[in-house]
Scaffold this motif. Sequence first.
Motif, PDB file in Angstrom:
ATOM      1  N   VAL A  11       0.867  -1.181   0.000  1.00  0.00           N
ATOM      2  CA  VAL A  11       0.000   0.000   0.000  1.00  0.00           C
ATOM      3  C   VAL A  11       0.897   1.222   0.000  1.00  0.00           C
ATOM      4  O   VAL A  11       1.668   1.441   0.943  1.00  0.00           O
ATOM      5  CB  VAL A  11      -0.923   0.035   1.241  1.00  0.00           C
ATOM      6  CG1 VAL A  11      -1.848   1.244   1.167  1.00  0.00           C
ATOM      7  CG2 VAL A  11      -1.727  -1.253   1.349  1.00  0.00           C
ATOM      8  N   THR A  12       0.832   2.035  -1.045  1.00  0.00           N
ATOM      9  CA  THR A  12       1.637   3.248  -1.071  1.00  0.00           C
ATOM     10  C   THR A  12       0.931   4.347  -0.277  1.00  0.00           C
ATOM     11  O   THR A  12      -0.294   4.404  -0.225  1.00  0.00           O
ATOM     12  CB  THR A  12       1.903   3.728  -2.510  1.00  0.00           C
ATOM     13  OG1 THR A  12       0.674   4.123  -3.133  1.00  0.00           O
ATOM     14  CG2 THR A  12       2.573   2.632  -3.329  1.00  0.00           C
ATOM     15  N   GLY A  13       1.735   5.200   0.350  1.00  0.00           N
ATOM     16  CA  GLY A  13       1.170   6.272   1.168  1.00  0.00           C
ATOM     17  C   GLY A  13       0.347   5.724   2.314  1.00  0.00           C
ATOM     18  O   GLY A  13      -0.751   6.206   2.593  1.00  0.00           O
ATOM     19  N   ALA A  14       0.909   4.733   3.029  1.00  0.00           N
ATOM     20  CA  ALA A  14       0.130   4.003   4.020  1.00  0.00           C
ATOM     21  C   ALA A  14       0.342   4.464   5.452  1.00  0.00           C
ATOM     22  O   ALA A  14      -0.168   3.839   6.380  1.00  0.00           O
ATOM     23  CB  ALA A  14       0.449   2.511   3.928  1.00  0.00           C
ATOM     24  N   SER A  15       1.048   5.564   5.655  1.00  0.00           N
ATOM     25  CA  SER A  15       1.343   5.977   7.027  1.00  0.00           C
ATOM     26  C   SER A  15       0.253   6.849   7.642  1.00  0.00           C
ATOM     27  O   SER A  15       0.313   7.152   8.832  1.00  0.00           O
ATOM     28  CB  SER A  15       2.682   6.730   7.077  1.00  0.00           C
ATOM     29  OG  SER A  15       2.601   7.954   6.359  1.00  0.00           O
ATOM     30  N   ARG A  16      -0.732   7.234   6.858  1.00  0.00           N
ATOM     31  CA  ARG A  16      -1.788   8.105   7.397  1.00  0.00           C
ATOM     32  C   ARG A  16      -3.030   8.013   6.518  1.00  0.00           C
ATOM     33  O   ARG A  16      -3.017   7.468   5.416  1.00  0.00           O
ATOM     34  CB  ARG A  16      -1.303   9.549   7.462  1.00  0.00           C
ATOM     35  CG  ARG A  16      -0.881  10.100   6.112  1.00  0.00           C
ATOM     36  CD  ARG A  16      -0.363  11.513   6.200  1.00  0.00           C
ATOM     37  NE  ARG A  16      -0.013  12.044   4.878  1.00  0.00           N
ATOM     38  CZ  ARG A  16       0.257  13.307   4.638  1.00  0.00           C
ATOM     39  NH1 ARG A  16       0.225  14.188   5.628  1.00  0.00           N
ATOM     40  NH2 ARG A  16       0.570  13.702   3.422  1.00  0.00           N
ATOM     41  N   GLY A  17      -4.125   8.564   7.041  1.00  0.00           N
ATOM     42  CA  GLY A  17      -5.349   8.737   6.274  1.00  0.00           C
ATOM     43  C   GLY A  17      -5.898   7.470   5.644  1.00  0.00           C
ATOM     44  O   GLY A  17      -5.948   6.401   6.262  1.00  0.00           O
ATOM     45  N   ILE A  18      -6.313   7.590   4.393  1.00  0.00           N
ATOM     46  CA  ILE A  18      -6.916   6.474   3.681  1.00  0.00           C
ATOM     47  C   ILE A  18      -5.934   5.320   3.560  1.00  0.00           C
ATOM     48  O   ILE A  18      -6.301   4.150   3.738  1.00  0.00           O
ATOM     49  CB  ILE A  18      -7.414   6.938   2.299  1.00  0.00           C
ATOM     50  CG1 ILE A  18      -8.628   7.859   2.464  1.00  0.00           C
ATOM     51  CG2 ILE A  18      -7.757   5.751   1.409  1.00  0.00           C
ATOM     52  CD1 ILE A  18      -9.089   8.515   1.174  1.00  0.00           C
ATOM     53  N   GLY A  19      -4.669   5.617   3.251  1.00  0.00           N
ATOM     54  CA  GLY A  19      -3.681   4.559   3.114  1.00  0.00           C
ATOM     55  C   GLY A  19      -3.522   3.750   4.385  1.00  0.00           C
ATOM     56  O   GLY A  19      -3.399   2.516   4.346  1.00  0.00           O
ATOM     57  N   ARG A  20      -3.513   4.436   5.513  1.00  0.00           N
ATOM     58  CA  ARG A  20      -3.401   3.728   6.790  1.00  0.00           C
ATOM     59  C   ARG A  20      -4.605   2.818   7.005  1.00  0.00           C
ATOM     60  O   ARG A  20      -4.449   1.659   7.419  1.00  0.00           O
ATOM     61  CB  ARG A  20      -3.283   4.723   7.939  1.00  0.00           C
ATOM     62  CG  ARG A  20      -3.270   4.033   9.294  1.00  0.00           C
ATOM     63  CD  ARG A  20      -2.954   4.951  10.444  1.00  0.00           C
ATOM     64  NE  ARG A  20      -2.844   4.162  11.674  1.00  0.00           N
ATOM     65  CZ  ARG A  20      -2.089   4.475  12.708  1.00  0.00           C
ATOM     66  NH1 ARG A  20      -1.365   5.576  12.692  1.00  0.00           N
ATOM     67  NH2 ARG A  20      -2.046   3.693  13.777  1.00  0.00           N
ATOM     68  N   ALA A  21      -5.795   3.321   6.732  1.00  0.00           N
ATOM     69  CA  ALA A  21      -7.000   2.516   6.912  1.00  0.00           C
ATOM     70  C   ALA A  21      -6.969   1.277   6.021  1.00  0.00           C
ATOM     71  O   ALA A  21      -7.368   0.183   6.437  1.00  0.00           O
ATOM     72  CB  ALA A  21      -8.236   3.356   6.612  1.00  0.00           C
ATOM     73  N   ILE A  22      -6.479   1.438   4.799  1.00  0.00           N
ATOM     74  CA  ILE A  22      -6.371   0.303   3.883  1.00  0.00           C
ATOM     75  C   ILE A  22      -5.383  -0.717   4.420  1.00  0.00           C
ATOM     76  O   ILE A  22      -5.661  -1.920   4.458  1.00  0.00           O
ATOM     77  CB  ILE A  22      -5.935   0.788   2.482  1.00  0.00           C
ATOM     78  CG1 ILE A  22      -7.028   1.650   1.845  1.00  0.00           C
ATOM     79  CG2 ILE A  22      -5.602  -0.403   1.583  1.00  0.00           C
ATOM     80  CD1 ILE A  22      -6.574   2.385   0.598  1.00  0.00           C
TER      81      ILE A  22
END
Length: 255
Positions: A11-22
């Motif tokens: 998951v790219t950009g996974a440290s916050r927001g939508i990416g984290r939720a994914i």
Amino acid sequence: MTGLTGKTALVTGASRGIGRAIAERLGAEGALVAVHYGSNDSAARDVVATIRSNGGQAFPVRAELGVDGDVDTLFAGLETGLDGRPLDILVNNAAIQDYDATIEAATEKQYEHVFAVNVRAPLFITQRALTLMPNGGRIINVSSGVTWFAIPEVVYSMSKGALNVLTRSLAHTQGARGITVNTVSPGVTETDMNAWLSDGEAAQAIAGLAALGRVGKPADIGDVVVFFASDDARWVTGQVLEVNGGLFLGPRVER
């Protein structure tokens, strides 16, 4: 739930927001999750720790996108973490917004930076990922409702429109391998990118434009991404799904 046990995911950009939720939802479903991030080490470590504390598996991958060598850096870390395993699921989520990049004020530098992160990176990440992905893999792109409703920030909208086109092309070319490719298109969602929603009046105004009467949450998007990643979505490909609570369906009707 363990519907993705034995699968691996990036998951790219996974440290916050939508990416984290994914990432957290994929981890809860049993997948080994590569948590990509650009610079915030502590945020990425927190996501990995959260997934592990809930019984899942995850590892961080640091790589700034939109710069020379970004894909090489990302995949060096990814392949180390996968340790010889294939990549079953790719979620192209990372993106940036430039609120100054309007038709009146956009500069070439702004355009190039937004497209480097939002379009070039997903294209070449996907190109590399396909060499690691077995037949029957899953690719999910995270686009935006701004591809069908208008905002002044034209460069961002254009970049997200490109992702929708990428989805259809990939779904067509990768179908022979049984790889499905779909886009999740969030509406207005509470993330750092939409910090203006911290204004209660702004959030209330947006909620009033949605049939379900509220602003989106990152988990609302993460749940749908996991559906596309699962076997339940095996016969769905080349689609753009608007996940927005019924945004702009028409005037609210009070009964």
